[in-house]
Write a protein that holds these residues in place. Structure first.
Motif, mmCIF file in Angstrom:
data_model
loop_
_atom_site.group_PDB
_atom_site.id
_atom_site.type_symbol
_atom_site.label_atom_id
_atom_site.label_comp_id
_atom_site.label_asym_id
_atom_site.label_seq_id
_atom_site.Cartn_x
_atom_site.Cartn_y
_atom_site.Cartn_z
ATOM 1 N N ASP A 172 0.429 -1.212 -0.236
ATOM 2 C CA ASP A 172 -0.099 0.078 0.517
ATOM 3 C C ASP A 172 0.413 1.292 -0.244
ATOM 4 O O ASP A 172 0.359 2.097 1.097
ATOM 5 C CB ASP A 172 -0.374 0.319 1.152
ATOM 6 N N THR A 173 1.631 1.303 -0.730
ATOM 7 C CA THR A 173 3.073 2.664 -0.752
ATOM 8 C C THR A 173 2.355 3.826 -0.661
ATOM 9 O O THR A 173 2.078 4.479 0.235
ATOM 10 C CB THR A 173 4.054 2.676 -1.257
ATOM 11 N N GLU A 174 0.647 3.510 -1.773
ATOM 12 C CA GLU A 174 0.198 4.844 -2.255
ATOM 13 C C GLU A 174 -0.211 5.261 -0.967
ATOM 14 O O GLU A 174 -0.421 6.484 -0.746
ATOM 15 C CB GLU A 174 -0.545 5.109 -3.455
ATOM 16 N N ASP A 175 -0.847 4.832 -0.107
ATOM 17 C CA ASP A 175 -2.117 4.488 0.300
ATOM 18 C C ASP A 175 -0.823 5.344 1.630
ATOM 19 O O ASP A 175 -1.902 6.301 2.877
ATOM 20 C CB ASP A 175 -2.635 3.288 0.826
ATOM 21 N N VAL A 223 1.287 7.078 1.614
ATOM 22 C CA VAL A 223 1.481 8.574 1.338
ATOM 23 C C VAL A 223 -0.098 8.971 1.623
ATOM 24 O O VAL A 223 0.359 10.618 2.789
ATOM 25 C CB VAL A 223 2.356 9.047 0.295
ATOM 26 N N GLY A 224 -1.074 9.062 1.417
ATOM 27 C CA GLY A 224 -2.114 9.594 1.411
ATOM 28 C C GLY A 224 -2.721 9.627 3.151
ATOM 29 O O GLY A 224 -2.759 10.660 3.563
ATOM 30 N N GLU A 230 -0.305 12.056 4.575
ATOM 31 C CA GLU A 230 -1.058 13.146 4.305
ATOM 32 C C GLU A 230 -2.467 13.812 5.066
ATOM 33 O O GLU A 230 -2.425 15.420 5.617
ATOM 34 C CB GLU A 230 -1.883 14.048 3.077
#
Ligand code: CA
Length: 227
Positions: free
Chosen positions: A83-86, A88-89, A92
């Motif tokens: 879940d790398t993108e998750d 970052v999300g 944030e």
């Protein structure tokens, strides 16, 4: 220190609860997103371990909604490795840290301690209206005037300051401030609250301690109604 674990995998939840309790933490487990969010909103936790994939409501939605409502309890997200993108999300949206599953308990513990340290530093002073409580020196100030507190009064006031506007029952105070897991069966709580509120309120027109008859007390500059 109180930890909320929001995790639907029973094996993981049990492992976390057992390990953290062995380290002296008090641990509540919620096995779906809805129950977890409710607990996060109603109880006072020092840190929340929040799984991403959860039944009923997912971890990111919970994170977003808690932060939207200014609930700032430190949150460590537990994510799957892909879940790398998750991640970052999540950061944030106000997560304090994240861990990829599977993780070692020692790493988790180190992350929890570091998040707790950071949050302690950011919350040196607790404020409510013109009342300020310094969590380092243990002194209170109201309208700029210093109020000396005994250690028990400090613990009591800190609990009220961290639960502003919430109805706090005598048994909750007995448990959280005195560490009794039973009703002490005396009026020790009332005696202390009376003493403390005198110190805080007696010289001020606006009273910050309120009594809910037969139920408990709350910190507020006006009467609130509780169902
Ligand atoms: Ca899960």
């Amino acid at each position: 220190m109180k930890v909320l674990v929001i995790e639907d995998e029973q094996k993981v939840a049990r492992f976390l609860k057992k390990g953290l309790e062995a380290e002296g933490f008090e641990v509540d487990v919620a096995e779906d997103g809805e129950k977890g969010e409710k607990a996060a909103r109603t109880e006072q936790y020092d840190v929340i371990l929040l799984d991403v994939l959860l039944p009923v409501k997912d971890g990111f939605s919970i994170l977003r909604d808690l932060r939207h409502d200014k609930i700032k309890t430190p949150i460590i997200m537990l994510t799957a490795r892909s879940d790398t993108e998750d991640i970052v999300g999540g950061l944030e949206q106000g997560a304090d840290d994240y861990l990829c599953k599977p993780f070692s308990f020692d790493v988790l513990l180190a992350r929890i301690r570091s998040v707790l340290r950071r949050s302690a530093q950011s919350q040196v002073k607790l404020k409510y209206k013109d009342l300020v409580l310094d969590t380092v020196t243990h002194k209170a100030q109201r309208g700029g005037k210093t109020i000396e507190l005994t250690s028990r009064e400090y613990a009591l006031l800190e609990y009220f300051m961290r639960n502003q506007g919430k109805l706090i029952t005598r048994s909750e105070l007995a448990r959280e401030v005195w560490g009794y897991n039973f009703d002490p069966g005396t009026n020790v709580v009332d005696v202390y609250v009376t003493h403390l509120r005198k110190k805080i309120d007696s010289e001020h027109k606006v009273k910050l301690f309120q009594t809910e008859r037969g139920k408990g007390y709350y910190l507020s500059d006006k009467k609130l109604s509780f169902k």
